[in-house]
Design an enzyme around this catalytic site. Structure first.
Site, PDB file in Angstrom:
ATOM      1  CG  ASP A  27      -2.064   0.945   1.049  1.00  0.00           C
ATOM      2  OD1 ASP A  27      -2.293   1.611  -0.053  1.00  0.00           O
ATOM      3  OD2 ASP A  27      -2.815   1.201   1.891  1.00  0.00           O
ATOM      4  CG  ASN A  75      -7.386  -2.886  -6.191  1.00  0.00           C
ATOM      5  OD1 ASN A  75      -6.425  -3.419  -5.778  1.00  0.00           O
ATOM      6  ND2 ASN A  75      -7.806  -1.799  -5.368  1.00  0.00           N
TER       7      ASN A  75
HETATM    8  C1  FPP Z   1      -2.174   0.045  -3.309  1.00  0.00           C
HETATM    9  O1  FPP Z   1      -1.542   1.157  -3.166  1.00  0.00           O
HETATM   10  C2  FPP Z   1      -1.444  -0.629  -4.389  1.00  0.00           C
HETATM   11  C3  FPP Z   1      -2.217  -1.334  -5.380  1.00  0.00           C
HETATM   12  C4  FPP Z   1      -3.813  -1.188  -5.363  1.00  0.00           C
HETATM   13  C5  FPP Z   1      -1.543  -1.943  -6.536  1.00  0.00           C
HETATM   14  C6  FPP Z   1      -0.191  -2.589  -6.220  1.00  0.00           C
HETATM   15  C7  FPP Z   1       0.437  -2.995  -7.264  1.00  0.00           C
HETATM   16  C8  FPP Z   1       1.568  -3.130  -7.542  1.00  0.00           C
HETATM   17  C9  FPP Z   1       2.711  -2.672  -6.606  1.00  0.00           C
HETATM   18  C10 FPP Z   1       2.158  -3.547  -8.926  1.00  0.00           C
HETATM   19  C11 FPP Z   1       1.897  -4.864  -9.124  1.00  0.00           C
HETATM   20  C12 FPP Z   1       2.885  -5.599 -10.193  1.00  0.00           C
HETATM   21  C13 FPP Z   1       3.790  -6.448  -9.808  1.00  0.00           C
HETATM   22  C14 FPP Z   1       4.471  -6.885 -10.997  1.00  0.00           C
HETATM   23  C15 FPP Z   1       4.037  -6.856  -8.401  1.00  0.00           C
HETATM   24  P1  FPP Z   1      -2.632   2.641  -3.522  1.00  0.00           P
HETATM   25  O2  FPP Z   1      -2.433   2.670  -4.850  1.00  0.00           O
HETATM   26  O3  FPP Z   1      -3.963   2.586  -2.953  1.00  0.00           O
HETATM   27  O4  FPP Z   1      -1.629   3.696  -2.719  1.00  0.00           O
HETATM   28  P2  FPP Z   1      -2.406   4.793  -1.884  1.00  0.00           P
HETATM   29  O5  FPP Z   1      -3.393   4.305  -0.831  1.00  0.00           O
HETATM   30  O6  FPP Z   1      -1.259   5.913  -1.434  1.00  0.00           O
HETATM   31  O7  FPP Z   1      -3.322   5.665  -3.007  1.00  0.00           O
END
Ligand code: FPP
Length: 246
Positions: A27, A75
């Site tokens: 996250d 998501n």
């Molecule tokens: C949550 O942070 C993260 C996600 C919903 C996506 C995570 C995906 C990746 C790290 C890439 C995946 C690919 C591979 C190859 C592992 P957020 O976007 O909700 O963060 P925020 O809370 O700061 O908005």
């Protein structure tokens, strides 16, 4: 505390008692990008880079089962360009995976793969099959994953088995349910690590986390370092786990 393994590459002295399964909730990518005035997609790219770094480190220090929450069933509600970026990152990773995963690592995708394009789904299944016999470490990536969805899916499988006369309702127990989850055969989660300051599980492996310990930190996922993982493992070692006993 004794050094647990000769091949360990940590600068920190790690405990012998390492968790059997560490679950990472990646996250904070969006906030990482926002702090730098960049689009959220940049944060996911950095998040994917850090995922690779942490996976390698987990292997180096001898963790056996690691899982990463990469994309939830919820998501899909995000803006299309953000979803597209994350899907591109999966594709890139799967193409590049042989360069990243060292020998003897098994890979499993947790989640409902039926939603993905045929080519992506087939690549995921092929990768699972090709690595099924590896035993040193299991890397799980949760994609289109939801804990409630997973349990509902298990209930459907068991109901069908009963309908087909293969089992009786009385045969349904914790073990038969666990056997129908995506994590079949994998130990329950011992330690959940969630960076970015949020204090919740967000539908991640809710069955498997029944007795998990939690480690929260304000650090955002792209900045979550091997050193921080060492801290989480040392913290875990100090927990007194009772599993409902005294
Ligand atoms: C949550 O942070 C993260 C996600 C919903 C996506 C995570 C995906 C990746 C790290 C890439 C995946 C690919 C591979 C190859 C592992 P957020 O976007 O909700 O963060 P925020 O809370 O700061 O908005």
């Amino acid at each position: 505390m004794a050094l647990f393994d000769k091949k360990k590459k940590s600068e920190t002295e790690l405990p012998e008692n390492l968790p059997q399964h560490v679950g990472f909730i990646m996250d904070g990518n969006g906030r990482w990008a926002k702090k730098r005035g960049l689009p959220r997609s940049f944060g996911h790219r950095e998040g994917a880079k850090n995922f690779k770094k942490i996976v390698r480190y987990c292997k180096d220090i001898g963790l056996k089962n690691i899982s990463f929450y990469a994309f939830s069933t919820e998501n899909w509600q995000r803006p299309k360009d953000e979803v597209d970026t994350i899907m591109d990152l999966f594709r890139e990773y799967i193409v590049d995976v042989r360069n990243h995963l060292s020998e003897n690592t098994r890979m499993i995708f947790l989640g409902d793969k039926s939603i993905f394009d045929d080519d992506l789904r087939e690549k995921m299944i092929k990768l699972e099959e090709d690595t099924a016999h590896y035993t040193e470490m299991t890397l799980m990536m949760a994609v289109n994953y939801g804990g409630r969805d997973e349990i509902a899916n298990a209930a459907r499988i068991l109901a069908q088995n009963v309908k087909d006369g293969e089992m009786n309702p009385e045969d349904i127990n914790e073990e038969s349910i666990a056997d129908c989850l995506y994590t079949r055969g994998i130990p329950d989660v011992d330690l959940v690590i969630r960076p970015s300051g949020e204090l919740r599980l967000s539908n991640y492996l809710i069955w498997q986390c029944a007795y998990a310990e939690y480690y929260f930190t304000d650090i955002l996922w792209p900045d979550f370092s091997p050193k921080e993982l060492d801290k989480a493992l040392i913290d875990f070692d100090g927990r007194h786990r009772r599993f409902g006993g005294v």
